[in-house]
Structures are given as structure tokens and as C-alpha cells.
Design an enzyme around this catalytic site. Sequence first.
Site, PDB file in Angstrom:
ATOM      1  N   ARG A 114       0.888  -1.182   0.000  1.00 27.86           N
ATOM      2  CA  ARG A 114       0.000   0.000   0.000  1.00 27.86           C
ATOM      3  C   ARG A 114       0.910   1.212   0.000  1.00 27.86           C
ATOM      4  O   ARG A 114       1.655   1.423   0.971  1.00 27.86           O
ATOM      5  CB  ARG A 114      -0.907  -0.027   1.225  1.00 27.86           C
ATOM      6  CG  ARG A 114      -1.693   1.258   1.407  1.00 27.86           C
ATOM      7  CD  ARG A 114      -2.808   1.129   2.431  1.00 27.86           C
ATOM      8  NE  ARG A 114      -3.924   0.385   1.884  1.00 27.86           N
ATOM      9  CZ  ARG A 114      -5.152   0.354   2.400  1.00 27.86           C
ATOM     10  NH1 ARG A 114      -5.408   1.034   3.505  1.00 27.86           N
ATOM     11  NH2 ARG A 114      -6.110  -0.348   1.836  1.00 27.86           N
ATOM     12  N   HIS A 141      -7.163   0.733  -6.628  1.00 29.16           N
ATOM     13  CA  HIS A 141      -7.366  -0.202  -5.512  1.00 29.16           C
ATOM     14  C   HIS A 141      -7.997  -1.464  -6.105  1.00 29.16           C
ATOM     15  O   HIS A 141      -9.174  -1.763  -5.873  1.00 29.16           O
ATOM     16  CB  HIS A 141      -8.279   0.459  -4.481  1.00 29.16           C
ATOM     17  CG  HIS A 141      -8.236  -0.177  -3.121  1.00 29.16           C
ATOM     18  ND1 HIS A 141      -7.412  -1.255  -2.808  1.00 29.16           N
ATOM     19  CD2 HIS A 141      -8.932   0.093  -1.983  1.00 29.16           C
ATOM     20  CE1 HIS A 141      -7.592  -1.586  -1.545  1.00 29.16           C
ATOM     21  NE2 HIS A 141      -8.506  -0.794  -1.032  1.00 29.16           N
ATOM     22  N   GLN A 144      -9.935  -4.178  -4.056  1.00 25.58           N
ATOM     23  CA  GLN A 144     -11.251  -3.698  -3.617  1.00 25.58           C
ATOM     24  C   GLN A 144     -12.288  -3.912  -4.718  1.00 25.58           C
ATOM     25  O   GLN A 144     -13.370  -4.448  -4.483  1.00 25.58           O
ATOM     26  CB  GLN A 144     -11.147  -2.211  -3.256  1.00 25.58           C
ATOM     27  CG  GLN A 144     -12.444  -1.625  -2.756  1.00 25.58           C
ATOM     28  CD  GLN A 144     -12.877  -2.228  -1.419  1.00 25.58           C
ATOM     29  OE1 GLN A 144     -12.093  -2.268  -0.491  1.00 25.58           O
ATOM     30  NE2 GLN A 144     -14.106  -2.702  -1.334  1.00 25.58           N
ATOM     31  N   ASP A 234     -17.518   6.614  -1.690  1.00 27.90           N
ATOM     32  CA  ASP A 234     -16.289   6.498  -0.901  1.00 27.90           C
ATOM     33  C   ASP A 234     -16.114   7.825  -0.162  1.00 27.90           C
ATOM     34  O   ASP A 234     -16.830   8.808  -0.438  1.00 27.90           O
ATOM     35  CB  ASP A 234     -15.099   6.209  -1.843  1.00 27.90           C
ATOM     36  CG  ASP A 234     -13.789   5.939  -1.097  1.00 27.90           C
ATOM     37  OD1 ASP A 234     -13.818   5.736   0.134  1.00 27.90           O
ATOM     38  OD2 ASP A 234     -12.727   5.942  -1.755  1.00 27.90           O
ATOM     39  N   CYS A 274     -16.466   1.050   0.090  1.00 26.87           N
ATOM     40  CA  CYS A 274     -15.268   0.232   0.361  1.00 26.87           C
ATOM     41  C   CYS A 274     -14.921   0.227   1.841  1.00 26.87           C
ATOM     42  O   CYS A 274     -14.253  -0.687   2.315  1.00 26.87           O
ATOM     43  CB  CYS A 274     -14.094   0.767  -0.450  1.00 26.87           C
ATOM     44  SG  CYS A 274     -13.767   2.511  -0.156  1.00 26.87           S
ATOM     45  N   ARG A 302     -13.347  -9.369   0.397  1.00 27.57           N
ATOM     46  CA  ARG A 302     -11.943  -9.013   0.149  1.00 27.57           C
ATOM     47  C   ARG A 302     -11.071 -10.251   0.385  1.00 27.57           C
ATOM     48  O   ARG A 302     -10.201 -10.574  -0.422  1.00 27.57           O
ATOM     49  CB  ARG A 302     -11.502  -7.882   1.104  1.00 27.57           C
ATOM     50  CG  ARG A 302     -12.044  -6.500   0.795  1.00 27.57           C
ATOM     51  CD  ARG A 302     -11.445  -5.933  -0.485  1.00 27.57           C
ATOM     52  NE  ARG A 302     -10.006  -5.865  -0.435  1.00 27.57           N
ATOM     53  CZ  ARG A 302      -9.292  -4.866   0.088  1.00 27.57           C
ATOM     54  NH1 ARG A 302      -9.911  -3.816   0.589  1.00 27.57           N
ATOM     55  NH2 ARG A 302      -7.970  -4.883   0.059  1.00 27.57           N
TER      56      ARG A 302
HETATM   57  N1   CP Z   1     -11.342  -0.818   1.987  1.00 28.41           N
HETATM   58  C1   CP Z   1     -10.091  -0.815   2.456  1.00 28.41           C
HETATM   59  O1   CP Z   1      -9.094  -0.961   1.720  1.00 28.41           O
HETATM   60  O2   CP Z   1     -10.007  -0.658   3.800  1.00 28.41           O
HETATM   61  P1   CP Z   1      -8.676  -0.406   4.641  1.00 28.41           P
HETATM   62  O3   CP Z   1      -8.160   0.954   4.295  1.00 28.41           O
HETATM   63  O4   CP Z   1      -9.088  -0.520   6.078  1.00 28.41           O
HETATM   64  O5   CP Z   1      -7.678  -1.465   4.275  1.00 28.41           O
HETATM   65  N1  NVA Z   2     -10.164   6.457  -1.315  1.00 30.88           N
HETATM   66  C1  NVA Z   2      -9.815   5.938  -0.010  1.00 30.88           C
HETATM   67  C2  NVA Z   2      -9.993   4.456   0.017  1.00 30.88           C
HETATM   68  C3  NVA Z   2      -9.707   3.795   1.327  1.00 30.88           C
HETATM   69  C4  NVA Z   2      -9.875   2.322   1.290  1.00 30.88           C
HETATM   70  C5  NVA Z   2      -8.380   6.338   0.331  1.00 30.88           C
HETATM   71  O1  NVA Z   2      -7.516   6.267  -0.551  1.00 30.88           O
HETATM   72  O2  NVA Z   2      -8.143   6.722   1.471  1.00 30.88           O
END
Ligand code: CP
Ligand code: NVA
Length: 321
Positions: A114, A141, A144, A234, A274, A302
Site C-alpha cells: 500500500r 485499488h 477492492q 467512498d 469500500c 476481500r
Molecule cells: N477498503 C479498504 O481498503 O479498507 P482499509 O483501508 O481498512 O484497508
Molecule cells: N479512497 C480511499 C480508500 C480507502 C480504502 C483512500 O484512498 O483513502
Amino acid sequence: MANLHTAITGLHAAPADLLTLAEMDGEHLRALFALTARLKADVTPYRNALDAKSIVMLFEKPSLRTRLSFEVGIAKLGGHPIYFDHAASPIGQRESVKDYARNLERWVDCIIARVKHHAVLQEMAAHSSVPVINALSDLAHPCQALADFFTLQERLGTLEGKKLAYIGDGNNVCHSLIMAAAKLGVSITVVAAKGFEPQFSVLQEATRCISADAKIRVTSDPAHIAGHDAVYTDVWVSMGQDAQTEARNAFFEDYQVNDAMMARAGSNALFMHCLPAKRGQEVTDSVIDSPNSVVYDQAENRMHVQNALLLHMLAGVELES
Ligand code: CP
Ligand code: NVA
């Protein structure tokens, strides 16, 4: 090459990496979902499939779902997950991304990461012989979106002819939903506040690989969510955008998914997110807690879809259309 391989063998070659969703076509995704459904019903036959495999999970940003769904999922398949917190020292700061990747590939069988900047993933993938899986970047993502479309298929019975509306910020999650929708033949309407539309390059790429029966529409008018099978939103402020909180909240105030917005979509429309959600901002409690909300199914799925991906990419489990 992937298509030629599939034409000759009937099997989908596992992608070397999963950074966006450009690596897999619609048939490949459908085959992945078939394995996902089998795993969800019974993971037992695959209990030792990742035996002796070590998988490192690098996180430059916080996570609940991604970290735990991968960590628990890998353990269920007999693998060894290693969580590596990079919040305090971004990848590439202490040594080059190239050197970093070339060290990791000597020890681990897969890199899940990440990152703040998608280019870091691309560089790691370029310099590592082991698969790199995007666990969220500023661009995409993909894990997701895989879970989301699997959830839709589970709930609606089929994805054929279905329509998804995404409302709010044209961000990383939105980008992956557009890519997956295009490949799976689902029409997607993105209702984004002006100035927050999805990136043009993503729309271009999705249009290039769109299946004949799907359409992509981008608008700023919430009235266009009428007649969709599901409404997805989101957060308005993604991780790392905290300095813009006040401005963003003002831009998006007409894009809240509340009862009136869901009524526009239709009484059977599912609600998707998400997570994490900012309750009272992009979605009201009444919507996220309603019987039409599938947010916790998305979170559960997931793990199942990521397990299918890991078996396919690391354990030689074949996917056939
Ligand atoms: N939806 C998602 O990726 O959640 P987290 O940021 O908690 O991993
Ligand atoms: N768009 C959000 C998604 C989190 C899972 C972010 O990047 O923070």
C-alpha cells in the site's frame, strides 16, 4: 500473449503482478470469481496451498480491511504473512526502490504493498522477480474492485446487463471500479463533483478494453443515478488529503448518499462502500445500516477474492473459462 495462451490451452496465465486491473481480461476475472465462490464455500482443500510461502505486506498508510483480510487469508492457506509498517519511512527513502525490491525478492514469494505513489509499485514490479500486488495506491485499488464486483454478482445473481452508479470523488477506488466494470460488461455512471472527475488516462484505458455491452458515463448531475442496480460511494477525503478536508467537504455536500439519493436510484438499489466510511458525510446512518447495504459483505469478500488471487498467482491454481 495472455489471450494466445488462453486460446491454445483454455487456461488463463496468471498475471506477473496486479497493479491496476489492466493485467486481466473479463473472462479471466469471471474465472477468478468462480474460484472465489468455491473458496468461500469451503477453503479446506487449499489449507496448505501456500505452505512455505512468505508474503511481505508493506504499508505506507493505515489499514483495517486490507491488512487483516490478507493476513487472515494467507494464514488460512498455510502461508506466512509478514506485516511491515512503512508509515514512518516511505519506501525508497532509506535506499532506492530498486535495491529494496532486489533484496525482498531474495527472501519472499510475493510483495503486497500500500503506497502513496503508484510509481513506487511500478518500480518495485520492474525490479522484482516475485509478484507485486497493489494493496491501494493513489491511482488504484484493484483488490477492492474485485471484491466489489464479486459481491454484486453474489447479490444480483449475474453481472450481465447490470448498472453501477458511483457518486462522489473520482478517486483510486472509482478508477478500479471503472476498469472492472468495463471488463465485466457492467455499465458504470460516475457522478463526480466538478473538478473531481476520474483521471482521463483511466477512462481512456477502460474504453480501450470495454466489453461491447457496457457503457461508461461521467457526469456531475446526481439525477443520473436513477435506474441503477447499486449505488457506491467512498470518502470525500482520502488518506493523505487531510489538508483539503474543509474545501472537499464543501464541494461534495450535494453528493451525500442519503435516503432521498437512494430513492432516486430505485427501491431495490444496493448500497456499496469500500469502507472506512465517514458516517454523516458521504453516507447517512440510515443508508449504510439499511437492509440494502452490502458493505460488510464487500469487506468479507476481500479475503475470499484475494485468496483466489494468491492461489492463482503463487500456487499454480489454474483458472479456466
Ligand atoms: N477498503 C479498504 O481498503 O479498507 P482499509 O483501508 O481498512 O484497508
Ligand atoms: N479512497 C480511499 C480508500 C480507502 C480504502 C483512500 O484512498 O483513502
